[in-house]
Design an enzyme around this catalytic site. Sequence first.
Site, PDB file in Angstrom:
ATOM      1  N   ASP A  52      36.550  40.793  46.293  1.00  0.00           N
ATOM      2  CA  ASP A  52      36.866  40.410  47.668  1.00  0.00           C
ATOM      3  C   ASP A  52      35.572  40.278  48.459  1.00  0.00           C
ATOM      4  OD1 ASP A  52      36.285  43.140  48.028  1.00  0.00           O
ATOM      5  OD2 ASP A  52      37.866  43.441  49.499  1.00  0.00           O
TER       6      ASP A  52
ATOM      7  N   TYR B 146      32.421  40.667  51.062  1.00  0.00           N
ATOM      8  CA  TYR B 146      31.717  41.799  51.657  1.00  0.00           C
ATOM      9  C   TYR B 146      32.372  42.123  52.997  1.00  0.00           C
ATOM     10  CZ  TYR B 146      27.960  40.767  48.302  1.00  0.00           C
ATOM     11  OH  TYR B 146      27.220  40.545  47.163  1.00  0.00           O
TER      12      TYR B 146
ATOM     13  N   PHE C 123      29.673  37.107  46.050  1.00  0.00           N
ATOM     14  CA  PHE C 123      28.372  37.745  45.831  1.00  0.00           C
ATOM     15  C   PHE C 123      27.283  37.261  46.786  1.00  0.00           C
ATOM     16  CE2 PHE C 123      30.546  38.254  41.749  1.00  0.00           C
ATOM     17  CZ  PHE C 123      30.426  39.628  41.575  1.00  0.00           C
TER      18      PHE C 123
ATOM     19  N   HIS D 275      30.040  45.040  35.490  1.00  0.00           N
ATOM     20  CA  HIS D 275      29.817  44.522  36.845  1.00  0.00           C
ATOM     21  C   HIS D 275      28.385  44.833  37.285  1.00  0.00           C
ATOM     22  CE1 HIS D 275      30.385  44.038  41.214  1.00  0.00           C
ATOM     23  NE2 HIS D 275      31.439  43.321  40.898  1.00  0.00           N
TER      24      HIS D 275
END
Length: 225
Positions: free
Chosen positions: A66, A68, A79, A189
């Site tokens: 989702d 920031y 990202f 991740h």
Amino acid sequence: MAVDIESSWLNVLQDEFEKPYMASLRNFLKSEKDAGHKTYPKNGDIFKAFNTTPFDEVKVVILGQDPYHGEYQAHGLSFSVQKGITPPPSLKNIYKELATDLPGFTIPDHGDLTEWAKQGVLLLNASLTVRANTPNSHQKIGWGEFTDKVIKTLSDKKKGIVFILWGAFAQAKAALIDQTKHYIIKSAHPSFFSADRGFFGSKPFSKTNEILLKEGKKPIDWQIK
């Protein structure tokens, strides 16, 4: 539901915008605003990933969870953060991996990944909005149904896409992808908590370009200017 989304995406997703869950989603976002909650990104950036990377041009998908949730960070690309904002830890780790994966890569002084998106890298979050300072707060309002449809549509209607899936959440989406037609690159991740457990050294960027070349496609210039 009127929506500001690039025409080639609208062509393949039109039916989704007419479904009841999309009306519910729109009503939920209005209720957040009416209750005085800030949500990110701003309305004009909710579909920025689609508007920057048309359906017809998608070569790579990098899936995030989702947006920031800090002020001025999210701008509709997974990202990525707006220029002038310090890159968050996950993005810093992405840059570190790029610097070891690609000879000559120089870590940029900002975190805006728009240059990737303009080359065919769909920077897609599974949820397209979030309440300020509350991660995953919009995970169950309908965005998942929409973005699952996006992934399935890409899988069904295109071929030779490289899907980069970092972490367990993204990797669960592999079930939506026809792996006889497409490529999946998996690793841990890039977050502060897991980057040392298989993200560093995974070389997703050079692997992606090798695949694109094999497919007869132009590789991505990962260097952010």
